[in-house]
Design a protein around this motif. Sequence first.
Motif, short mmCIF file in Angstrom:
data_model
loop_
_atom_site.label_atom_id
_atom_site.label_comp_id
_atom_site.label_asym_id
_atom_site.label_seq_id
_atom_site.Cartn_x
_atom_site.Cartn_y
_atom_site.Cartn_z
N SER A 135 -13.06 11.05 -18.24
CA SER A 135 -13.86 11.44 -17.09
C SER A 135 -15.03 12.30 -17.53
CB SER A 135 -13.00 12.20 -16.08
OG SER A 135 -13.78 12.70 -15.03
N TRP A 136 -16.22 11.90 -17.07
CA TRP A 136 -17.40 12.71 -17.39
C TRP A 136 -17.31 14.07 -16.70
CZ3 TRP A 136 -22.33 9.15 -17.10
CH2 TRP A 136 -22.23 8.15 -18.09
N GLY A 137 -16.67 14.11 -15.50
CA GLY A 137 -16.64 15.37 -14.74
C GLY A 137 -15.84 16.44 -15.44
N THR A 138 -14.78 16.06 -16.15
CA THR A 138 -13.95 17.06 -16.81
C THR A 138 -14.38 17.30 -18.25
OG1 THR A 138 -12.36 15.34 -17.42
CG2 THR A 138 -11.97 16.52 -15.34
N GLU A 139 -14.85 16.25 -18.91
CA GLU A 139 -15.20 16.38 -20.31
C GLU A 139 -16.65 16.80 -20.52
OE1 GLU A 139 -12.98 16.12 -22.61
OE2 GLU A 139 -11.36 15.39 -21.32
#
Length: 589
Positions: A23-27
């Motif tokens: 996930s781009w949002g978490t990473e």
Amino acid sequence: MENRSGENSVQSRPTHKGQSAMSWGTELWDQFDNLDKHTQWGIDFLERYAKFVKERLEIEQNYAKQLRNLVKKYCPKRSKDEEPRFTSCVSFYGILNELNDYAGQREVVAEEMGHKVYGTLMKYSQDLKAERKHHLQEGRKAQQYLDQCWKQMDNSKKKFERECKEAEKSQLTYERLDNDINATKSEVEKAKAQYYLRTHMADESKNEYAAQLQNFNAEQWKHFNNAIPHIFKNLQDMDQRRTVKLGETYRSFAEAERRVIPIISKCLEGMVSMAKAVDERRDSGIVVESFKSGFEPPGDFPFEDFSQNLSRTGSDGAISNTPKGERDGAPVSRQDPKHAMSKTKNKLWLFGKKPKWSVKMAPSVEDFSHLPPEQRRKRLQQKIDELNNKLQIEMDQRDALNKMKDVYEKTPPMGDPNSLQPKISETIFNMEKLRSEIHKHEAWLSEVEGKQASRDRRHSADNHHPTTQGRESPEGSYTEDTSQEHHTPHHSSPPQPGHPSTDPHEFDDEFDDDDPLPVIGHCKALYSFDGQNEGTLVMAEDEVLYIIEEDKGDGWTRARKQSGGEGYVPTTYVEITMEKNCKGAVTYI
């Protein structure tokens, strides 16, 4: 640490089918600017691929256009009479047709690429740009709101810090005055009141700072745990859909080529079939069929003895100029030299060079008598076939009209049967006219075939009778009548214009041939000619005649009237135009 390192190495591998994407949002919660650049690069790459597809389909279009122009160049429009008959030519034009179909398939490839690949990519690129702009605007708004909360918190923090410093100063002032014995009571009370005021303001700033800090922490948590992950997830979905679309267009790019492979294979198979259809024996037969004139080859040149009038006083052992046949006692046929040379030239001109005059096409004759026998027979047969086809059409039309008339008679409301009678009468008249034409052409065909059969029989007889045992008759047969074989040859000078030779054998032998000589040109009379001498032809001024024999150098040209009469006319009295491709010559495709 080793386990964490191992977990990170696993997570950093590319995502395959069956694995969940990172996930781009978490990473990538803190990589807003890099994601902005990456998504822009993705759209630029998609448009670059679309440009590649456009240039590729333009190559296909130009290739197909050049192939069609090539086919058009080497397959010009032809009339029905110029249709190719040789198998090599038919195969070549078949290959051109297959190549034209092949060019059509290249156009199909270009159309498929333009519609399903290039057009789809350009439309999708516009949608991606709009979607990317929307997501980035939401991210910037969330970042601006978080920055605003941070500024409010920072301002309350700074205010709390100032108020605390002021409270500390007022406290020091109050304590200093309270311990000073020289200070008045009013000064101490005033310092105490100021101290209490600053302390209260510091408490209020503290409470405000605490509230702003709590609010900022809450908004920051929402920002990095809700807003940014949601926005980055949308960007990630958009980028993944872009990647999937690229994969689909890659497949469509290949499928556009694969779909036409079966048809292209059929085109190539057709070319191979055309190559196998080339038949050298059939082409050789077509050459014979096209150029065969039906004439017989020229006979042997006769021996011309110019020493007949010389007195011989030599001994018996002297060399004699007498032909071997005469010395052996065998009779030798003697013909008029001019007659023999004239007939020989009539046969040899087919194989000689074409006349050097500027040639023009002679008017066509209804019975095709201007053609050699074999070519005439073929043209007559073709004409009869055409007339039979037209007759069949008229007969079918008559039958249809009669059926319609019967229907009208049985069912009067459908129509008046008498209204069809004029059309029926016209059809019957056309049928009779066509039958008459067919009968006329069949008579001409029978005449030609009869002459050919006669020549075949004569040729068969020639193979069984040596020419040295007889004299050739005007009809081409041989006779054993020896009473006329030994005679004094006629010695006559070539006829001069206005005074043609009156040798009866000269013109009679040349006109007694079974087959009329073919037309090799035509002429127009410049002056009138009475034709009083035997073998000459009467002509009026401006009359048009057919040329059937060239001037042999004696000043006379053999001609034929349109009514059929033949004879010699002075060459200087006529304006001659030789015919192009005479003697039944044909032109290649």
